[in-house]
Design an enzyme around this catalytic site. Structure first.
Site, mmCIF file in Angstrom:
data_model
loop_
_atom_site.group_PDB
_atom_site.id
_atom_site.type_symbol
_atom_site.label_atom_id
_atom_site.label_comp_id
_atom_site.label_asym_id
_atom_site.label_seq_id
_atom_site.Cartn_x
_atom_site.Cartn_y
_atom_site.Cartn_z
ATOM 1 N N TYR A 1 37.780 89.365 -41.994
ATOM 2 C CA TYR A 1 38.517 90.345 -42.714
ATOM 3 C C TYR A 1 37.473 91.538 -43.159
ATOM 4 C CZ TYR A 1 42.694 87.811 -42.821
ATOM 5 O OH TYR A 1 43.981 87.019 -42.614
ATOM 6 N N GLU B 1 45.905 81.045 -45.736
ATOM 7 C CA GLU B 1 45.438 80.421 -44.379
ATOM 8 C C GLU B 1 44.409 79.203 -44.752
ATOM 9 O OE1 GLU B 1 43.266 83.834 -42.551
ATOM 10 O OE2 GLU B 1 45.212 84.874 -42.265
ATOM 11 N N TYR C 1 54.117 74.922 -33.075
ATOM 12 C CA TYR C 1 53.191 75.648 -31.919
ATOM 13 C C TYR C 1 51.752 74.960 -32.003
ATOM 14 C CZ TYR C 1 52.046 79.846 -34.570
ATOM 15 O OH TYR C 1 51.745 80.698 -35.449
#
Length: 400
Positions: free
Chosen positions: A98, A140, A191
């Site tokens: 980031y 996250e 996924y």
């Protein structure tokens, strides 16, 4: 939340910044990759870069986040953040990246907007960026913890135990962990990222929905070959189709994704087009395995019966579920499909339960059209969930 001073600046500058975001993100990626080419090795998909999908998704998410902070200063758009956080965790984004993005993104903003970026404007947008980054970093970290993987290292080797040709352009791979340990926990609708080495030595990755129920030992993904049609071919899908056979190994991430089958007993609608059927079949199989009695309506649109991947699985699972029914639309139905509807999906004349939970997956234009039809039928917007493969361009459209 955003300070009152910054909120005022963001409100005044958002239209101008929004109009320039495509140019800003184009310059951002070009400069960052020129200085940090290693980020293209296993982190960013080159196809999405070439098509512009990644930069449009980034621009859309920034504009949507800033707009939400200004519109509702006391809240945070957690649904938007959750979608991005899951995508980031699936490719191994880490906190230090980031800072890298901030450096190149704000240099691009200054280059494109020039003197309009006063110290006050820069400070306000810096606050927006770090509010967004901080929230994503926290989400996250939780996702990595829940997946029981190290931050930035969601990968594991899997053996292909079966390859099955579904259609001329679609193939399924049944997979088992190489180490023999149980598969990581997953939820129906999630996924995984598949990470492969391309012929030029660069790693590329792509997300594929789990097209079977999340079992303890095996998983299935179903891959459609992406043809160029005037654009670059899908690197990962074509490599998998050409080279991967039973006995080979693949690198997969832990499962991620925020569009997962709810645990209620409410009526359910699974609506898809093309290869968007994959998460829906995974949900159907989970319902069948768990003995669900929920009312389920399966709606699918495709070019023809021969192009309809996992059609046999869909029919079999609908038969197993006592409250399930299916309706298919084909642009070219053929004489062998007397019960199919012809053309694009049209919900007119179809009974739509306004109390249903709805899941959408398919091309963006398809999902937009079906969502509008569902809203007209009385389904609340909050009950319509959607999944996209790759960058979320719906956000970019909404922010335009």
């Amino acid at each position: 939340m955003l300070s009152a001073e910054s909120a005022s600046v963001i409100r005044a500058t958002l239209p101008a910044v929004g109009r320039a975001l495509d140019e800003i993100t184009t310059r951002f990626y070009a400069t960052m990759f020129a200085d940090r080419p290693e980020l293209l090795d296993g982190m960013f998909n080159r196809g999405n870069q070439a098509s512009g999908a990644q930069r449009r998704a980034l621009a859309g998410s920034i504009a949507a986040f800033a707009g939400a902070l200004v519109a509702e200063p006391g809240t945070r758009p957690d649904t938007l953040l959750a979608r991005i956080a899951h995508k980031h965790a699936a490719v191994g984004v880490t906190e230090d990246q980031y800072t890298i993005v901030h450096k190149y993104l704000f240099a691009a903003i200054a280059d494109v907007l020039g003197d309009a970026v006063t110290p006050e404007v820069a400070a306000a947008w810096d606050e927006v960026y770090w509010l967004m980054a901080g929230a994503l970093i926290a989400q996250e970290a939780r996702l990595y913890l829940m997946a029981q993987v190290k931050p930035g290292h969601p990968w594991r080797r899997w053996t292909v135990v079966e390859r099955r040709e579904e259609t001329p352009d679609t193939v399924s791979f049944m997979l088992r962990p190489c180490d023999g340990a149980p598969a990581p926990a997953a939820r129906a609708g999630q996924y995984v990222s598949v990470r492969v080495r391309m012929p030029d030595g660069v790693h590329q990755l792509r997300q594929y929905s789990l097209s079977s129920a999340p079992g303890d030992r095996t998983r299935r993904i179903t891959v459609k070959r992406v043809h160029g049609d005037g654009a670059p071919e899908g690197e990962v899908s074509n490599l998998l189709h050409r080279t991967v056979r039973a006995g080979d190994e693949l690198t997969l991430s832990a499962p991620f994704g925020d569009v997962v089958l709810d645990r209620s007993d409410r009526p359910l609608m699974l609506v898809s087009a093309g290869i968007g059927c994959t998460p829906m079949v995974g949900m159907l199989e989970h319902l069948a395995v768990t003995g669900s009695t929920r009312p389920v309506t399966v709606l699918h649109a495709d070019r023809s019966p021969g192009d309809h991947a996992l059609r046999t699985d869909t029919d079999r699972l609908v038969e197993r579920l006592p409250g399930a029914r299916s309706v298919f639309w084909y642009e070219r139905p053929g004489a062998e499909e007397p019960g199919a509807r012809e053309g694009v999906m049209d919900l007119g004349g179809l009974e739509v339960d306004p109390d249903a939970s709805v899941y959408l997956c398919g091309p963006l234009s398809f999902m937009r059209s079906v969502r509008e039809q569902l809203l007209r039928a009385g389904v609340p917007a909050r009950e319509i969930r959607y999944e996209v493969f790759g960058p979320d361009l719906w956000l970019a459209d909404a922010a335009a």
